[in-house]
Design an enzyme around this catalytic site. Structure first.
Site: not given
Ligand code: AMP
Length: 415
Positions: A34, A217, A373, A396
């Site tokens: 940064r 999610k 992220g 974000g």
């Molecule tokens: P996000 O913060 O929503 O972008 O999610 C990122 C996280 O999603 C990472 O830490 C991944 O390990 C997790 N992730 C990706 N694919 C899967 C999966 N099939 N099952 C559980 N976690 C997952």
């Protein structure tokens, strides 16, 4: 005004940067990305004969002085990187004298802005449910203006180069801009780069446009998916959300991660993509594991026929091919969120297939933006950061920008 057009000679510039760098227990910087990100702006102002007043937040001191989050810990590092001495103002709201004494080429770093609750502008020590909350909020907004006015009084012009906080309407990121006219406020180089990168995927689109949304999610990505649906040619939805889609369509997903309250939403997304002619690419096979662990036993199974006791942790080989197909020929690419649990080395293949295809497309002239992220951590883990067009520094802020939201930090300057 732009940073390239402004005449900084003999002027004092107050620059909002994001020096929220991680420190170890001895106060040593563990990642200086940064600070390096802000250097082009800071060096340009100094080279033009301006004086610098640098301001930033660090951590979450919640409106209280806390030595753990003192920017004094990074003064030497900033001085070293800028190649000039850096003075430190131990109270950001009482730095008028030090600022007034600055000569061209000199630098003053202000103490953590968030030692004052006015920076964030949220009333402290009072619950949202409290009947007196609204009054407290009003009072805080008034003192936030005073705080911003004080900061503004130190300088002739204001530069915002902190993309990471551009989605916040804080004293130093937005309110302060009210105290400068349009000719004396501008975005820094890092901000300009981020804004252009977002522009390339939201308005200046070269086709085909492929967006890859992964992560855990669907609920946290829905705003982005909806905004992109009107813009993309190919939409890859991968990672943990695969199984919400599989279950919504009647599949068996074993122990895979799933948002049961989003099944209808998943069906709506599928229908919307069809109606808009978007090529929606969902995983058809996956690497299923018998535990959430790197050394779990694995098998390749259809994403909609995962045996009981098993969970999908990565994209399978057919899915990887389908992803690569939708990416390879794209001319605009946006990637947010991994295709599997990339933190485990044995479940990186899906994300790696995406990264490889993005690198290939970029080599062939595509514009690729990676951000928000975990996909940044992922591309860094693969050592492929130099094979994509742009990696956003804003988590974000980038996600809100892609959702189509106006970022207060940018609106305050550009109107
Ligand atoms: P996000 O913060 O929503 O972008 O999610 C990122 C996280 O999603 C990472 O830490 C991944 O390990 C997790 N992730 C990706 N694919 C899967 C999966 N099939 N099952 C559980 N976690 C997952």
């Amino acid at each position: 005004m732009t940073i390239d057009n402004y005449k900084f000679a003999g002027k004092k510039a107050i620059v909002r940067v994001d020096f929220n760098v991680p420190l170890d227990e001895n106060g040593k910087i563990t990642d200086d990305t940064r600070i390096r990100g802000a250097l082009p702006t800071l060096k340009k102002i100094l080279a033009d004969g301006g004086a610098l007043i640098i301001m930033s937040h660090m951590g979450k001191p919640k409106g209280k002085v806390n030595a753990k989050f003192s920017l004094s810990q990074i003064t030497d590092a900033v001085a070293e990187k800028l190649g000039v001495a850096v003075q430190f103002a131990p109270d950001c709201a009482k730095a008028a004298e030090a600022a007034a004494a600055l000569k061209p080429g000199e630098v003053l770093l202000l103490e953590n802005l968030r030692f004052y609750p006015e920076e964030e502008g949220k009333p402290v020590g009072i619950d949202k449910e409290d009947p007196a909350y609204d009054e407290a909020k009003k009072a805080m907004k008034a003192s936030q203006k005073e705080f911003a006015k004080t900061l503004a009084s130190y300088a002739d012009c204001y530069v915002n180069d902190a993309f990471g906080t551009a989605h916040r309407k804080h004293a130093s990121t937005a309110v302060i801009a009210d105290y400068f006219d349009a000719d004396n406020k501008m975005l820094g180089y890092l901000m300009e780069k981020e804004v252009n990168a977002v522009d390339n995927v939201l308005s200046n689109i070269k086709r085909p446009f492929t967006a890859i949304m992964g992560g855990s999610k669907v609920s946290t990505k829905i705003g982005i998916i909806e905004n992109l649906m009107d813009k993309v040619d190919n939409l890859i939805l991968c990672g943990g959300m695969t199984y919400t889609f599989a279950k919504a369509q009647g599949g068996q997903i074993g122990n895979s991660i799933c948002e049961d309250d989003k099944l209808q939403l998943a069906l709506d997304i599928i229908a919307k993509a069809k109606a808009k002619g978007v090529n929606l690419v969902l995983g058809t096979d996956c690497v299923a594991a018998d535990a959430f662990a790197n050394d779990a036993n694995t098998q390749i199974v259809p994403s909609n026929a995962i045996p009981e006791g098993w969970e999908g942790l990565d994209a399978g080989p057919n899915t990887q091919k389908a992803f690569a197909e939708a990416i390879k020929n794209a001319k605009t690419i946006l990637w947010n969120g991994p295709a599997g649990v990339f933190e485990f080395d044995n479940f990186t293949a899906g994300s790696r297939a995406i990264a490889d295809a993005i690198a290939e497309a970029t080599k062939n002239g595509a514009f690729s933006l990676i951000g928000g992220g975990d996909s940044v951590a992922c591309i860094n883990k693969f050592g492929m950061a130099d094979q994509v067009s742009y990696i956003s520094t804003g988590g974000g802020a980038l996600l809100e920008a892609i959702e189509g939201k106006i970022l207060p930090g940018i609106a305050a300057i550009k109107g």
